[in-house]
Motif scaffolding. Structure first.
Motif, PDB file in Angstrom:
ATOM      1  N   ARG A 101       0.837  -1.208   0.000  1.00 57.90           N
ATOM      2  CA  ARG A 101       0.000   0.000   0.000  1.00 57.90           C
ATOM      3  C   ARG A 101       0.873   1.260   0.000  1.00 57.90           C
ATOM      4  NH1 ARG A 101      -2.954   0.980   5.390  1.00 57.90           N
ATOM      5  NH2 ARG A 101      -0.778   1.264   5.890  1.00 57.90           N
ATOM      6  N   ASP A 102       1.874   1.262   0.855  1.00 54.99           N
ATOM      7  CA  ASP A 102       2.764   2.429   0.923  1.00 54.99           C
ATOM      8  C   ASP A 102       3.497   2.628  -0.396  1.00 54.99           C
ATOM      9  OD1 ASP A 102       1.909   2.676   3.469  1.00 54.99           O
ATOM     10  OD2 ASP A 102       3.723   1.887   4.401  1.00 54.99           O
ATOM     11  N   ARG A 126       1.067   3.977  -2.996  1.00 57.20           N
ATOM     12  CA  ARG A 126       0.764   5.394  -2.745  1.00 57.20           C
ATOM     13  C   ARG A 126       1.872   6.285  -3.262  1.00 57.20           C
ATOM     14  NH1 ARG A 126      -1.847   5.202   3.278  1.00 57.20           N
ATOM     15  NH2 ARG A 126      -3.970   4.727   2.619  1.00 57.20           N
ATOM     16  N   GLU A 132       1.593   8.854  -6.385  1.00 59.52           N
ATOM     17  CA  GLU A 132       1.935  10.264  -6.205  1.00 59.52           C
ATOM     18  C   GLU A 132       2.935  10.702  -7.266  1.00 59.52           C
ATOM     19  OE1 GLU A 132       3.557  12.478  -2.513  1.00 59.52           O
ATOM     20  OE2 GLU A 132       1.990  11.093  -1.838  1.00 59.52           O
ATOM     21  N   GLU A 149      -4.324   3.120  -9.039  1.00 60.74           N
ATOM     22  CA  GLU A 149      -5.468   3.416  -8.177  1.00 60.74           C
ATOM     23  C   GLU A 149      -6.275   2.162  -7.888  1.00 60.74           C
ATOM     24  OE1 GLU A 149      -7.654   6.454 -10.159  1.00 60.74           O
ATOM     25  OE2 GLU A 149      -6.416   8.060  -9.327  1.00 60.74           O
ATOM     26  N   LEU A 192      -4.304  -0.123  -5.638  1.00 64.14           N
ATOM     27  CA  LEU A 192      -4.301   0.425  -4.289  1.00 64.14           C
ATOM     28  C   LEU A 192      -5.645   0.148  -3.605  1.00 64.14           C
ATOM     29  CD1 LEU A 192      -2.826   2.080  -2.131  1.00 64.14           C
ATOM     30  CD2 LEU A 192      -3.700   4.148  -3.203  1.00 64.14           C
TER      31      LEU A 192
END
Ligand SMILES: [Zn+2]
Length: 122
Positions: free
Chosen positions: A16-17, A20, A24, A62, A65
């Motif tokens: 997940r990290d 992300r 970004e 997305e 995630l």
């Protein structure tokens, strides 16, 4: 219960990290800055193509995630590793390869062949 749960949770949290951060980075790469220099049709086409590629990457990230976060939410409910369709435990080997899997191999297999029947929010 299997001691593997914490292992998968950690794996998913790391994923997940990572997603992300990647998302970004993908969003920051807006092609706004380099529009000025293209005079040729070909370059414009390439740029448009790059742009499309960038968007689909963003969308893929997305989606991924969302899958990972959804899988993580299952730890709270205590349903992680349980097939959403048949309620049987998902093979740990499958989870290791695909920690955000919500269906067992059999159900996934069936789902892939009859997508029109769908299984909720996959
Ligand atoms: Zn199943």
């Amino acid at each position: 219960m299997s001691k593997g749960l914490e292992f998968f949770r950690k794996m998913l949290e790391e994923e997940r990290d990572r997603l992300r951060a990647e998302l970004e980075a993908a969003r920051r790469k807006e092609p706004l800055g380099n529009i000025g220099y293209s005079n040729h049709m070909a370059e414009t086409a390439t740029e448009a193509f790059e742009q499309t590629k960038g968007q689909s990457l963003e969308r893929r990230l997305e989606r991924l995630l969302a899958d990972v976060e959804y899988a993580l939410s299952k730890f709270e409910k205590g349903t992680y590793g349980i097939c959403e369709n048949c309620g049987k435990p998902i093979d740990p080997a499958r989870l290791e390869a695909l920690p955000y899997a919500v269906l067992c191999f059999e159900c996934q297999h069936r789902y892939e062949f009859v997508p029109q029947k769908g299984i909720g929010n996959i």
